[in-house]
Design a protein around this motif. Structure first.
Motif, PDB file in Angstrom:
ATOM      1  N   GLY A   1      44.387   9.759   6.946  1.00 49.29           N
ATOM      2  CA  GLY A   1      45.291   9.563   6.241  1.00 49.29           C
ATOM      3  C   GLY A   1      46.795   9.476   7.324  1.00 49.29           C
TER       4      GLY A   1
ATOM      5  N   LYS B   1      45.241   4.714  10.382  1.00 52.47           N
ATOM      6  CA  LYS B   1      44.800   4.217  11.424  1.00 52.47           C
ATOM      7  C   LYS B   1      44.564   2.984  10.096  1.00 52.47           C
ATOM      8  N   SER B   2      44.267   2.935   9.119  1.00 49.76           N
ATOM      9  CA  SER B   2      43.650   1.400   8.517  1.00 49.76           C
ATOM     10  C   SER B   2      45.075   0.721   8.215  1.00 49.76           C
ATOM     11  N   THR B   3      45.919   1.675   8.131  1.00 52.09           N
ATOM     12  CA  THR B   3      47.440   0.728   7.478  1.00 52.09           C
ATOM     13  C   THR B   3      47.807  -0.225   8.556  1.00 52.09           C
TER      14      THR B   3
HETATM   15  P1  ADP Z   1      43.707   6.354   7.781  1.00 53.08           P
HETATM   16  O1  ADP Z   1      42.773   5.520   8.272  1.00 53.08           O
HETATM   17  O2  ADP Z   1      44.522   6.997   8.820  1.00 53.08           O
HETATM   18  O3  ADP Z   1      42.873   7.677   6.633  1.00 53.08           O
HETATM   19  P2  ADP Z   1      45.229   4.945   5.373  1.00 53.08           P
HETATM   20  O4  ADP Z   1      45.742   3.833   6.787  1.00 53.08           O
HETATM   21  O5  ADP Z   1      44.353   5.065   4.956  1.00 53.08           O
HETATM   22  O6  ADP Z   1      45.113   6.759   6.943  1.00 53.08           O
HETATM   23  O7  ADP Z   1      46.537   6.091   4.941  1.00 53.08           O
HETATM   24  C1  ADP Z   1      47.895   6.346   5.198  1.00 53.08           C
HETATM   25  C2  ADP Z   1      48.952   6.852   4.683  1.00 53.08           C
HETATM   26  O8  ADP Z   1      48.828   6.257   3.490  1.00 53.08           O
HETATM   27  C3  ADP Z   1      47.663   8.002   3.722  1.00 53.08           C
HETATM   28  O9  ADP Z   1      48.641   9.253   3.589  1.00 53.08           O
HETATM   29  C4  ADP Z   1      47.457   7.628   2.416  1.00 53.08           C
HETATM   30  O10 ADP Z   1      46.898   8.169   0.994  1.00 53.08           O
HETATM   31  C5  ADP Z   1      48.261   6.391   2.371  1.00 53.08           C
HETATM   32  N1  ADP Z   1      48.625   5.668   1.534  1.00 53.08           N
HETATM   33  C6  ADP Z   1      46.923   3.772   1.838  1.00 53.08           C
HETATM   34  N2  ADP Z   1      46.636   2.787   1.286  1.00 53.08           N
HETATM   35  C7  ADP Z   1      47.935   2.785   0.112  1.00 53.08           C
HETATM   36  C8  ADP Z   1      48.397   2.632  -0.649  1.00 53.08           C
HETATM   37  N3  ADP Z   1      47.162   2.014  -0.892  1.00 53.08           N
HETATM   38  N4  ADP Z   1      49.621   2.978  -2.106  1.00 53.08           N
HETATM   39  C9  ADP Z   1      50.378   4.047  -0.939  1.00 53.08           C
HETATM   40  N5  ADP Z   1      49.847   4.854  -0.380  1.00 53.08           N
HETATM   41  C10 ADP Z   1      48.463   4.532   0.764  1.00 53.08           C
END
Ligand code: ADP
Length: 270
Positions: A44, A47-49
């Motif tokens: 959360g 990272k993926s974002t």
């Molecule tokens: P990580 O890869 O570090 O686990 P993410 O980048 O997946 O983190 O997510 C960062 C935050 O954005 C988290 O709170 C996640 O729930 C939220 N999030 C990710 N994708 C979406 C989306 N498509 N819509 C809304 N919130 C999102």
């Protein structure tokens, strides 16, 4: 001498998802060609974002991203980029060869040339004998190798990997990590690799970007000076252990700062 052109520039790029989730505060980052950078942090933290924004799969809500000085979304830009996901995402009905060939088929590469490149990519990941197998006939680690071969078949300069080995057992993961380092060096790649494993980040990286959650942000940027090649013995060295400690402390400090009420759970000292 002129400045080298960075492979990746993240310029105050941030992300607020349409539902209002503030996934990432503005990030500034410059990555040089040939670096092996990991994005390390808890679930959360964005990272993926960040990785998806670098790949052009997600537009930043503000800020900009450049690959070799060109905007990620430039219509004429060929960024030479491949993305490897956590799941192998193979077509179950198609052979290994056909799975690896997919990006070339989509690009209209003639069959003869495509087949030669598939062979080369399968050799790179040690699966040259499995071209005619179906995905279900392979172990999880081998399926991930197929996915990496599919990423390499387009001969990218930049490889973006989102927790590619997260679902594998530790022995298999360690082996794939070591093989990935060989590929990185041999192919002269720039790699950005997402993980929440401190030891995996310490083993792989020439540089670790430490991230924290609530809100997602970059909290540290640590250059790793331990030389390559690195093998299993590296995991037993004082430098490796000192780096693991440092990354652990950086993550702990960040999680304490990030939450108004302090950490929800206090971990016993390992
Ligand atoms: P990580 O890869 O570090 O686990 P993410 O980048 O997946 O983190 O997510 C960062 C935050 O954005 C988290 O709170 C996640 O729930 C939220 N999030 C990710 N994708 C979406 C989306 N498509 N819509 C809304 N919130 C999102």
């Amino acid at each position: 001498m002129s400045e080298p052109v960075p492979a990746i520039e993240v310029l105050s790029a941030e992300q607020v998802y349409p539902n209002g989730t503030r996934a990432l505060l503005p990030v500034n980052l410059s990555i040089q060609p040939g670096e092996f950078v990991t994005l390390l942090g808890p679930s959360g933290c964005g990272k993926s974002t960040l990785l998806k924004m670098i790949a052009g799969l997600l537009e930043p809500s503000d800020g900009r991203l450049l690959l070799s000085r060109k905007p990620v979304h430039a219509p004429d830009a060929d960024h030479g980029l491949s993305f490897v996901f956590q799941e192998a995402t193979l077509m179950p009905w198609a052979t290994v060869q056909a799975n690896v060939r997919l990006p070339l088929d989509l690009a209209g590469v003639p069959r003869h040339e495509a087949d030669a490149r598939v062979k080369e990519a399968l050799e790179l990941v040690g699966l040259e004998k499995f071209g005619r197998s179906l995905p279900r006939e392979l172990s999880g680690g081998m399926q991930m190798r197929v996915s990496i071969a599919r990423g390499l078949v387009t001969r990218p300069k930049l490889l973006l990997m989102d927790e590619p080995f997260g679902a594998l057992d530790e022995i298999t993961r360690n082996k794939l990590d070591a093989d990935l380092l060989d590929l990185w060096k041999q192919q002269g790649l720039t790699v950005v690799f997402v993980t929440h494993s401190i030891t995996e980040a310490a083993f792989l990286s020439s540089r670790v970007i430490v991230m924290a959650a609530r809100p997602g942000r970059v909290v540290d940027d640590i250059a790793v000076s331990s030389p390559y090649p690195r093998d299993d013995l590296y995991r037993t060295t004082p430098e490796f252990n000192a780096l693991v400690r440092r990354l652990h402390d950086a993550l702990t400090d960040a999680s304490q700062l990030g939450s108004a009420t302090g950490p929800l759970t206090t971990k016993a000292a390992a």
